[in-house]
Write an enzyme that holds these catalytic residues in place. Structure first.
Site, PDB file in Angstrom:
ATOM      1  CB  SER A   1      45.353  -0.086  15.033  1.00 37.97           C
ATOM      2  OG  SER A   1      44.466  -0.631  15.969  1.00 37.97           O
TER       3      SER A   1
ATOM      4  CE1 TYR B   1      35.496  -2.679  17.807  1.00 37.92           C
ATOM      5  CE2 TYR B   1      34.675  -0.538  17.126  1.00 37.92           C
ATOM      6  CZ  TYR B   1      35.450  -1.655  16.898  1.00 37.92           C
ATOM      7  OH  TYR B   1      36.197  -1.740  15.743  1.00 37.92           O
TER       8      TYR B   1
ATOM      9  N   GLY C   1      52.308  -3.692  15.977  1.00 33.36           N
ATOM     10  CA  GLY C   1      51.802  -5.031  16.294  1.00 33.36           C
ATOM     11  C   GLY C   1      50.283  -5.011  16.394  1.00 33.36           C
TER      12      GLY C   1
HETATM   13  N1  LIG Z   1      37.875  -3.374  11.834  1.00 35.43           N
HETATM   14  C1  LIG Z   1      38.601  -3.851  12.811  1.00 35.43           C
HETATM   15  O1  LIG Z   1      38.870  -5.062  12.891  1.00 35.43           O
HETATM   16  C2  LIG Z   1      39.129  -2.898  13.858  1.00 35.43           C
HETATM   17  C3  LIG Z   1      40.031  -3.341  14.828  1.00 35.43           C
HETATM   18  C4  LIG Z   1      40.469  -2.431  15.775  1.00 35.43           C
HETATM   19  C5  LIG Z   1      40.021  -1.115  15.765  1.00 35.43           C
HETATM   20  N2  LIG Z   1      39.118  -0.729  14.823  1.00 35.43           N
HETATM   21  C6  LIG Z   1      38.621   0.676  14.760  1.00 35.43           C
HETATM   22  O2  LIG Z   1      39.736   1.514  14.641  1.00 35.43           O
HETATM   23  C7  LIG Z   1      39.711   2.503  15.663  1.00 35.43           C
HETATM   24  C8  LIG Z   1      41.110   2.881  16.010  1.00 35.43           C
HETATM   25  O3  LIG Z   1      41.812   1.776  16.604  1.00 35.43           O
HETATM   26  P1  LIG Z   1      42.843   2.046  17.771  1.00 35.43           P
HETATM   27  O4  LIG Z   1      42.143   2.637  18.912  1.00 35.43           O
HETATM   28  O5  LIG Z   1      43.619   0.799  18.003  1.00 35.43           O
HETATM   29  O6  LIG Z   1      43.746   3.184  17.055  1.00 35.43           O
HETATM   30  P2  LIG Z   1      44.979   4.074  17.459  1.00 35.43           P
HETATM   31  O7  LIG Z   1      44.584   5.483  17.210  1.00 35.43           O
HETATM   32  O8  LIG Z   1      46.165   3.554  16.736  1.00 35.43           O
HETATM   33  O9  LIG Z   1      45.214   3.838  19.002  1.00 35.43           O
HETATM   34  C9  LIG Z   1      44.486   4.533  19.993  1.00 35.43           C
HETATM   35  C10 LIG Z   1      45.149   4.331  21.318  1.00 35.43           C
HETATM   36  O10 LIG Z   1      46.465   4.830  21.245  1.00 35.43           O
HETATM   37  C11 LIG Z   1      46.589   5.967  22.104  1.00 35.43           C
HETATM   38  N3  LIG Z   1      47.219   7.008  21.292  1.00 35.43           N
HETATM   39  C12 LIG Z   1      46.890   7.376  20.046  1.00 35.43           C
HETATM   40  N4  LIG Z   1      47.712   8.325  19.603  1.00 35.43           N
HETATM   41  C13 LIG Z   1      48.569   8.560  20.581  1.00 35.43           C
HETATM   42  C14 LIG Z   1      49.658   9.440  20.689  1.00 35.43           C
HETATM   43  N5  LIG Z   1      49.981  10.288  19.709  1.00 35.43           N
HETATM   44  N6  LIG Z   1      50.363   9.416  21.809  1.00 35.43           N
HETATM   45  C15 LIG Z   1      50.012   8.581  22.816  1.00 35.43           C
HETATM   46  N7  LIG Z   1      48.974   7.731  22.774  1.00 35.43           N
HETATM   47  C16 LIG Z   1      48.260   7.726  21.642  1.00 35.43           C
HETATM   48  C17 LIG Z   1      45.222   6.375  22.508  1.00 35.43           C
HETATM   49  O11 LIG Z   1      45.239   6.907  23.816  1.00 35.43           O
HETATM   50  P3  LIG Z   1      44.472   8.267  24.144  1.00 35.43           P
HETATM   51  O12 LIG Z   1      43.028   7.978  24.055  1.00 35.43           O
HETATM   52  O13 LIG Z   1      44.926   8.614  25.514  1.00 35.43           O
HETATM   53  O14 LIG Z   1      44.926   9.269  23.126  1.00 35.43           O
HETATM   54  C18 LIG Z   1      44.462   5.071  22.441  1.00 35.43           C
HETATM   55  O15 LIG Z   1      44.620   4.330  23.632  1.00 35.43           O
HETATM   56  C19 LIG Z   1      38.879   1.889  16.782  1.00 35.43           C
HETATM   57  O16 LIG Z   1      38.265   2.856  17.614  1.00 35.43           O
HETATM   58  C20 LIG Z   1      37.849   1.127  15.990  1.00 35.43           C
HETATM   59  O17 LIG Z   1      36.817   2.012  15.604  1.00 35.43           O
HETATM   60  C21 LIG Z   1      38.677  -1.599  13.869  1.00 35.43           C
END
Ligand SMILES: NC(=O)c1ccc[n+]([C@@H]2O[C@H](COP(=O)([O-])OP(=O)(O)OC[C@H]3O[C@@H](n4cnc5c(N)ncnc54)[C@H](OP(=O)(O)O)[C@@H]3O)[C@@H](O)[C@H]2O)c1
Length: 310
Positions: free
Chosen positions: A220, A52, A225
């Site tokens: 996520s 990351y 997607g």
């Molecule tokens: N193991 C793997 O292969 C893998 C892959 C990807 C991710 N991960 C882990 O999973 C975590 C989460 O992934 P992710 O960041 O894709 O998750 P997510 O929570 O689905 O997406 C976060 C993004 O969406 C925005 N967001 C979230 N909720 C929102 C809402 N209610 N309204 C508007 N925008 C919203 C956030 O913006 P704001 O910050 O402005 O709220 C941020 O840019 C990562 O930090 C990582 O630790 C693991």
């Protein structure tokens, strides 16, 4: 914050983990405010990975909190390794013994800590030699550098193959899962049907993890997607948003809370990993641990996302 057990261990973990993949976008002050707010909310389980921000996320995190042993003891730290960015910029997967050990040393020095509570292998390496993983895990455990081990994006046979050689139980599997990416749930509902939802893309990983006390960590949780954006408020999902908003109004909470509550309602005792860097949205996610959707609400939201029932 509601607590659950990590796998079959005695370690109590918050029902929601704080993903730090996007912390690279924050300056030091904002990062500090974010991590302190998470701790105040009881969200003290932080998910990292060595890739990351090419290592910057782990550094920004530890700098933000001025990491020392007192701060460290308030936290449960998880990181991942196994995705290797080569000198030519190409990305491979590498679960070789030396690469795993070297990666953990890098993680510990960036996080400014002596140990990880949990280490996950990030994405399956086609060239994995389970004996080498076993050696690496033994050394990491006996040196006190890692306390618990798990995987990410792995299906049951891959976990079983590894487990056959390991001396430690694999206690977590981090997998992509949201209301709009719910194939691991829908294939169990559409068994043997002649429709796309019946396609088993994961070897029944949901049931396998439940049967083997492996905590599923949905990543996520708000994306549709593969990082295509947040489904909440998105005009591609009018029915879904209507269904979520209805339940949100019923409970007097935000749509974020309900989308998170939908994952938590599943009896597998999963630990979703949030990705927001917004403290209000983080608090809204944590609030989801205080409410429970009814069966009808859960299925209404499931269907409204276009998921089908036979
Ligand atoms: N193991 C793997 O292969 C893998 C892959 C990807 C991710 N991960 C882990 O999973 C975590 C989460 O992934 P992710 O960041 O894709 O998750 P997510 O929570 O689905 O997406 C976060 C993004 O969406 C925005 N967001 C979230 N909720 C929102 C809402 N209610 N309204 C508007 N925008 C919203 C956030 O913006 P704001 O910050 O402005 O709220 C941020 O840019 C990562 O930090 C990582 O630790 C693991």
């Amino acid at each position: 914050m509601r607590q659950i057990r990590l796998g079959n261990t005695e370690l109590k973990i918050p029902a929601i983990a704080v993903g730090c993949m996007r912390i690279v976008g924050l300056d030091k002050k904002a990062a500090e405010n974010f991590v302190r707010t998470a701790l105040d909310l009881g969200a003290n389980f932080f998910d990292h990975a060595d890739i990351y921000g090419a290592g910057r996320c782990e550094e920004i995190f530890s700098d933000a909190v001025g990491m020392n042993s007192a701060v460290r003891e308030q936290m449960i730290l998880q990181s991942k390794c196994g995705i290797k960015v080569r000198a030519d910029g190409k990305t491979d997967f590498d679960f070789s013994r030396d690469y795993i050990i070297k990666s953990v040393d890098g993680i510990l020095s960036r996080l400014k800590t002596d140990y990880l509570d949990v280490l996950l292998l990030h994405r399956p390496d086609a060239l994995v030699e389970p004996e080498e993983v076993a050696e690496a895990f033994d050394r990491l455990q006996s040196s006190g550098k890692v306390r618990h081990f798990g995987v990410s994006n792995q299906k049951p046979m891959q976990i079983q193959l590894l487990q056959r050689y390991l001396n430690q139980p694999l206690v977590a599997n981090q997998l992509q899962l949201s209301i709009t990416n719910a194939t691991m749930i829908s294939n169990g509902i559409n068994v043997n049907m002649l429709n796309d939802s019946a396609v088993d893309r994961d070897g029944s990983v949901l049931d396998f993890c439940r049967m083997n006390d492996i905590t599923i960590q949905p990543w996520s949780p708000f994306q549709h997607g593969f990082f295509k954006g947040v489904f909440l408020g998105h005009d591609k999902f009018p029915e879904l948003n209507q269904a979520i908003d209805l339940v949100a109004a019923d409970h007097g909470v935000s749509n974020t809370t309900i989308a998170m509550a939908w994952l938590l309602r599943h009896p597998a005792k999963m630990q979703p990993v949030t990705g927001t860097m917004n403290t209000v949205r983080l608090a809204d996610s944590v609030k989801a641990t205080e409410i429970e959707l009814t069966r009808d609400q859960w299925y209404d939201i499931y269907r409204a996302a276009g998921n089908i029932l036979p």
